[in-house]
Design an enzyme around this catalytic site. Structure first.
Site, PDB file in Angstrom:
ATOM      1  N   GLU A  99     -49.844  11.370  63.209  1.00  0.00           N
ATOM      2  CA  GLU A  99     -49.587  12.680  62.611  1.00  0.00           C
ATOM      3  C   GLU A  99     -51.099  13.588  62.406  1.00  0.00           C
ATOM      4  O   GLU A  99     -51.925  12.853  62.166  1.00  0.00           O
ATOM      5  CB  GLU A  99     -49.198  12.441  60.975  1.00  0.00           C
ATOM      6  CG  GLU A  99     -48.694  13.773  60.403  1.00  0.00           C
ATOM      7  CD  GLU A  99     -48.034  13.771  58.934  1.00  0.00           C
ATOM      8  OE1 GLU A  99     -47.761  14.554  58.238  1.00  0.00           O
ATOM      9  OE2 GLU A  99     -47.859  12.342  58.576  1.00  0.00           O
TER      10      GLU A  99
ATOM     11  N   GLY B 227     -56.115   9.490  54.302  1.00  0.00           N
ATOM     12  CA  GLY B 227     -56.029   8.654  53.235  1.00  0.00           C
ATOM     13  C   GLY B 227     -55.180   7.429  53.809  1.00  0.00           C
ATOM     14  O   GLY B 227     -55.655   6.112  53.553  1.00  0.00           O
TER      15      GLY B 227
ATOM     16  N   MET C 206     -50.973   6.592  56.225  1.00  0.00           N
ATOM     17  CA  MET C 206     -50.247   7.195  57.017  1.00  0.00           C
ATOM     18  C   MET C 206     -48.682   6.186  56.874  1.00  0.00           C
ATOM     19  O   MET C 206     -48.873   4.937  56.830  1.00  0.00           O
ATOM     20  CB  MET C 206     -50.406   7.076  58.227  1.00  0.00           C
ATOM     21  CG  MET C 206     -49.478   7.654  59.132  1.00  0.00           C
ATOM     22  SD  MET C 206     -49.266   9.250  58.839  1.00  0.00           S
ATOM     23  CE  MET C 206     -47.556   9.533  59.369  1.00  0.00           C
ATOM     24  N   GLU C 207     -47.601   6.895  56.727  1.00  0.00           N
ATOM     25  CA  GLU C 207     -46.312   6.442  56.367  1.00  0.00           C
ATOM     26  C   GLU C 207     -45.597   5.641  57.588  1.00  0.00           C
ATOM     27  O   GLU C 207     -44.449   5.853  57.480  1.00  0.00           O
ATOM     28  CB  GLU C 207     -45.597   7.331  55.477  1.00  0.00           C
ATOM     29  CG  GLU C 207     -45.053   8.519  56.239  1.00  0.00           C
ATOM     30  CD  GLU C 207     -45.940   9.629  56.099  1.00  0.00           C
ATOM     31  OE1 GLU C 207     -45.584  11.064  56.494  1.00  0.00           O
ATOM     32  OE2 GLU C 207     -47.259   9.621  55.912  1.00  0.00           O
TER      33      GLU C 207
ATOM     34  N   GLU D 117     -47.085   6.232  50.108  1.00  0.00           N
ATOM     35  CA  GLU D 117     -46.765   6.096  51.586  1.00  0.00           C
ATOM     36  C   GLU D 117     -45.436   5.389  51.471  1.00  0.00           C
ATOM     37  O   GLU D 117     -44.526   5.568  52.382  1.00  0.00           O
ATOM     38  CB  GLU D 117     -47.611   5.173  52.289  1.00  0.00           C
ATOM     39  CG  GLU D 117     -49.086   5.982  52.318  1.00  0.00           C
ATOM     40  CD  GLU D 117     -48.989   7.343  52.884  1.00  0.00           C
ATOM     41  OE1 GLU D 117     -48.222   7.749  53.604  1.00  0.00           O
ATOM     42  OE2 GLU D 117     -49.979   7.872  52.208  1.00  0.00           O
TER      43      GLU D 117
END
Length: 992
Positions: free
Chosen positions: A233, A375, A377-378, A412
């Site tokens: 992303e 921070g 990432m999902e 997340e």
């Protein structure tokens, strides 16, 4: 993805006396010199911060935005890196926006209005990663299906990252220049080769080579320490293979095979569920992963490394699915993973209880990575986390770290539905997933800390400190922007934090049950789809039978609205009239929910409980009848809308009213807010030298004394009530900012209160110390709300005690007290708070000796721990010492410092920009230093350099002399050749 400029990373590093989740790196914008002007516009923008060393801030690491159809007038540039490395366009007007021509004059600006659906989509994907030292070979098999069928198949692929080795379609090798073309960062296959029937498919196979070891951008596939990982992303997948790398192409990744050396990389992870694994020749092994749910390419992830882990399981409700949970890190950090694992379990249960949302795979993996731009990432079933948001133990993490890890783990996880199962159609809709998920993680954290008032103070303070500055700056944009140049600059406080406030307004307007109904309909309609903010608004409105068309204006309006209020009480009719007016950048009025309560002026009793007023017109008057006496309004309770609240006309009784509310308001947030406004007024009067002309000092001392002697055990609320607004928040109210004078004025007020209540502060400090020791000290660090609150309050008090240092005797006493806490504390919260106080000590030999001994001890005890070393660098960067810049320059040469790691770079360079009084020194050396560092980082990591460059963009808000020096540093960056598109956008937005 959790938005993390260094603002969030640095928040984890600052003294716990600054108890806020996101430190403000927002610009110091402006206020007029007159206190009267402040009162007229007092916009309630307060970010408390009790540590003098960290109260400063700058605009560093804030968001950026390309204004729609902005005229780009900079000299011809060579662009490099970023999300669109070598593109350019001469498009500058609305009329020309659809007929772009490639030139060498500047980058291409992307507009939301130009969105078109893909002519062809990828429905299914199979991939094979062959990881070798120095190079990785990636084979991709894409099933192509018709979508609109109008146009060629255009695949994204960054030229500086990919080497194309082979390409075939339906078994036929394709010939460049005949069947396909490569132009910059796109590969185009002519439509005549592709399926024409609606149900027909083609299979495109490619093989590329990438070099993750040299990928310092940390986007795509890269190597961090001893592990390989990906970050896709927003536009990183195009650095892995050729693909329609945009969120509206949702495909099922049927098979992702990863092969690597077994000894060096024993753990091979991918999205979804693991299908198989085993050994292959040459001491290698493989694993195959399948994700059964369609997803956009930005959610793709693989990890390969020698990792340790902790694991557990969770059984979903009501389905009863048993999910295997595992959190990975480098082996030496495994002991710090327990809190993240427990936070994951809490998140899963909370989402089931609150929104009825269950997890949908058999496995949930989390990996902590040291080199990471954001921070966390999902990625579906395989979250990747910055170590700062995953690793914690009492010796290395503060209470703030623990709270933030719990929040980000939740964020997340919540993305699994609000972002993964339902994603955004295009990147302009980013707030659809991020604003909504931030709102959800805020509510989760409020429940976990058992105090929504504390959480609301923290979140609103962050919003005002960072996002309000963004709204007032050169890159202001709506929560759903209209254009961008570099997508990486699009992860902003506006999209995230203000986006969460927009979602919260739905909740305020519709009520708890109505909001849940809207969420349920949203998932029912759009599960498995890529949608827009309009789809979310429609679901909310349709589920509740209300017309929200006026509310939609929030999505297209930039800037912070102002709401003015005036009132009168009619004794004869026993009616109270409250008149509200609104001002914003919207051509038509916004729908603004204003939560109001009324307090009887005579008794202080609440006579009207909180009521939501719907402000729909430019001006509206609301009537409250049946009142037996005059009342005082408690306005904008809980900060019910992201607006600036201003009394319509200056009133001599304003500060008396604030003192009344600070003592009696039944709304915890507004009671805190009233105190902050009093502090602010006194600081500005001190700055202007007219403190003796008002009763403000009396009101402030009364409020401070009341907070100091507050009953009960809500220690966090007490700590925040004693904390002055930060310099960055105060600067938001100034027209021309003088950081040095502001720093002194705030410090003078702080010292005045400390001297006035010295004995009471010391008694409370000693009382808390004794209570904490008797309840269990040493290595038994408790993380319940009461224990965290006690530490927070004690460290605020320590900050006050250590600011009294005018004489040699006082300096000796302050340094001795801080050193005693430093040496006696096991936990990082108390130890680091004491170190921050010591880091700003100067003077006598004994004082300096304590300071230097503490810094050396802290460094030695870190024993190479990266997160602890980040704290060590930062406390020196924000120290209030006359030679701090020289110290920072020396630390750049320290063997433990590197520009390639975002956390380390932010802990020193970006942290220094927070030290406003020294960063903004009149000689401009701070600006030159930041410019030089930004230029160096731009060659390595454009995402990071663009954030660093924002420390200079608010040059118009300072004196003519300071502004000229800041602008000069910006211009030097603008003149660089090459310059990344990320940094170009920031620089051009400010200079133009």
């Amino acid at each position: 993805m959790k938005f993390t400029t260094a603002a969030m990373i640095l928040a984890s590093l600052v003294s716990p006396t600054s108890a806020f989740r996101i430190a403000n790196l927002g610009s110091t914008t402006a206020r007029s010199a007159a206190t009267a002007a402040y009162r007229r516009r007092a916009a309630s923008t307060f970010l408390p911060n009790s540590s003098a060393a960290i109260a400063a801030s700058s605009s560093s690491l804030q968001s950026t935005y390309a204004h729609p159809r902005r005229q780009l007038t900079m000299a011809p540039l060579t662009l490099r890196g970023g999300s669109s490395a070598l593109f350019s366009s001469s498009t500058t007007t609305a009329e020309e926006s659809t007929t772009e021509t490639t030139t060498s004059s500047g980058p291409k600006e992307i507009f939301r209005s130009d969105y078109t659906a893909l002519p062809f989509k990828v429905s299914n994907v199979s991939m094979n990663f062959d990881i070798r030292d120095g190079e990785t070979f990636i084979e991709s098999e894409l099933t192509i299906v018709q979508n609109t069928g109008e146009g060629d198949l255009v695949l994204d692929g960054e030229a500086d990252a990919l080497t194309l080795l082979s390409i075939s379609l339906d078994g036929k090798d394709l010939v460049e220049g005949v069947d396909y073309t490569i132009d910059g960062d796109t590969l185009t296959i002519i439509s005549s080769l592709l399926p024409t029937a609606a149900d027909a498919t083609s299979v495109l196979k490619t093989k590329v080579k990438v070099n993750p070891e040299k990928n310092t951008q940390l986007s795509g596939l890269y190597k961090s320490g001893s592990m390989y990982c990906t970050q896709c992303e927003a536009m990183g997948f195009r650095r892995i293979t050729y693909y329609p790398d945009r969120p509206d192409n949702m495909a099922i990744f049927d098979s992702v095979r990863i092969e690597a050396d077994k000894e060096a990389y024993p753990v091979l992870l991918g999205n979804g569920n693991k299908l198989e694994g085993g050994d292959v020749e040459g001491d290698r092994h493989y694993a195959v992963w399948e994700d059964p749910y369609p997803k956009p390419s930005y959610l793709f992830c693989i990890v390969a490394g020698k990792l340790g882990s902790v694991s557990s399981s969770y059984t979903t409700v009501p389905s009863g699915r048993k999910v295997h949970l595992e959190v990975y890190s480098e082996p030496e950090n495994v002991s710090k993973l327990g809190h993240a694992l427990e936070s994951l379990k809490k998140s899963m249960k909370w989402d089931e209880d609150t929104f009825g949302l269950e997890y949908d795979l058999d496995v949930y993996n989390v990996v902590a990575v040291n080199d990471f731009n954001m921070g966390a990432m999902e990625n579906k079933g395989l979250n990747v986390f910055n170590t700062a948001y995953c690793l914690a133990d009492p010796k290395s993490a503060t209470d703030l770290d623990y709270e933030r890890i719990e929040s980000v783990i939740g964020h997340e996880y919540f993305h699994n539905w609000t972002g993964n199962r339902v994603t955004c159609r295009d990147w302009f809709q980013l707030t659809l997933k991020e604003g909504l998920t931030v709102y959800r993680d805020q509510e989760f954290s409020g429940d976990m800390m058992q105090s929504h008032a504390v959480k609301r103070i923290e979140d609103v303070s962050s919003l005002r400190g960072r996002q309000f500055a963004e709204d007032a700056g050169p890159m202001s944009h709506p929560v759903r922007p209209d254009s961008y140049i570099s997508m990486d600059n699009f992860y902003t406080a506006t999209v995230y934090s203000k986006g969460a406030e927009v979602v919260r307004m739905y909740r305020t307007l519709l009520g708890k049950d109505g909001f849940r109904k809207g969420m349920d309909l949203y998932f029912e309609r759009h599960d498995g789809n890529a949608v827009t903010c309009d789809d979310f608004l429609s679901a909310m409105g349709d589920a509740n039978g209300v017309d929200l068309s006026q509310f939609s204006r929030w999505y297209q309006t930039n800037g912070t609205p102002t709401v003015k209020y005036s009132s009168k009480y009619d004794e004869e009719s026993k009616t109270y009239y409250l008149t509200l007016t609104q001002e914003s950048n919207s051509d038509e009025p916004l729908l603004i929910p204003i939560s109001v309560g009324l307090l009887d002026k005579a008794s202080g009793e609440e006579v009207v409980a909180t009521k939501v007023l719907e402000l729909k017109e430019k001006e509206q008057t609301f009537e409250f009848d049946g009142l037996n006496g005059d009342v005082l309004p408690s306005m904008l309770r809980g900060f019910s809308a992201p607006v600036k609240l201003v009394q319509a006309e200056a009133d001599a009784s304003e500060e008396e009213d604030l003192a009344f509310l600070a003592a009696r308001d039944t709304d915890g947030f507004n009671r805190w807010e009233a105190g902050q406004k009093l502090y602010t007024s006194l600081i500005f009067q001190t700055l202007e030298g007219n403190q003796d002309e008002s009763k403000t000092l009396d009101y402030v001392e009364e409020a401070f004394g009341r907070a100091l002697n507050m009953d009960g055990n809500d220690y966090s609320i007490q700590a925040y009530a004693l904390t002055l607004p930060s310099e960055s928040t105060l600067a938001e109210e100034m027209t021309v900012v003088d950081p040095v004078a502001l720093h002194k004025a705030r410090g003078d007020v702080r010292e005045s209160l400390a001297r006035k209540y010295l004995h009471e502060i010391r008694a409370k400090y000693d009382e808390l110390t004794e209570a904490m020791e008797s309840s269990g000290s040493g290595e038994d660090i408790k993380l319940d709300a009461t224990s965290i609150g006690q530490r927070r309050l004690r460290n605020v008090l320590l900050g006050y005690l250590c600011c009294i240092k005018d004489t040699a005797e006082e300096r000796d006493a302050a340094s001795e007290l801080a050193m005693k806490q430093f040496e006696s504390s096991y936990g990082m919260t108390d130890r680091y708070s004491a170190l921050n106080c010591l880091a700003s000590m100067d003077g006598e030999e004994s004082v300096v000796a304590r300071r230097d001994a503490a810094l050396q001890k802290f460094y030695d005890d870190a024993n190479g721990d990266a997160l602890v070393l980040n704290k060590w660098f930062m406390c020196q960067a924000v120290a209030d010492l006359p030679d701090v810049l020289d110290r920072v320059k020396a630390l750049v040469k320290h063997p433990d410092f590197t520009l390639t790691n975002p956390n380390r770079c932010s802990s020193l360079i970006s942290a220094f920009t927070m030290n406003a009084a020294h960063f903004h020194a009149e000689d401009g050396e701070g600006y030159k230093f930041l410019g030089d560092m930004t230029a160096q980082v731009d060659k390595l990591n454009p995402q990071l350099s663009s954030r660093m460059g924002r420390g200079l963009i608010q040059w118009r808000k300072y004196s003519e002399e300071r502004g000229a020096l800041m602008k000069e540093a910006l211009q030097e960056l603008a003149d660089m050749k090459p310059i990344s598109s990320d940094l170009f956008e920031v620089v051009s937005s400010s200079l133009n």
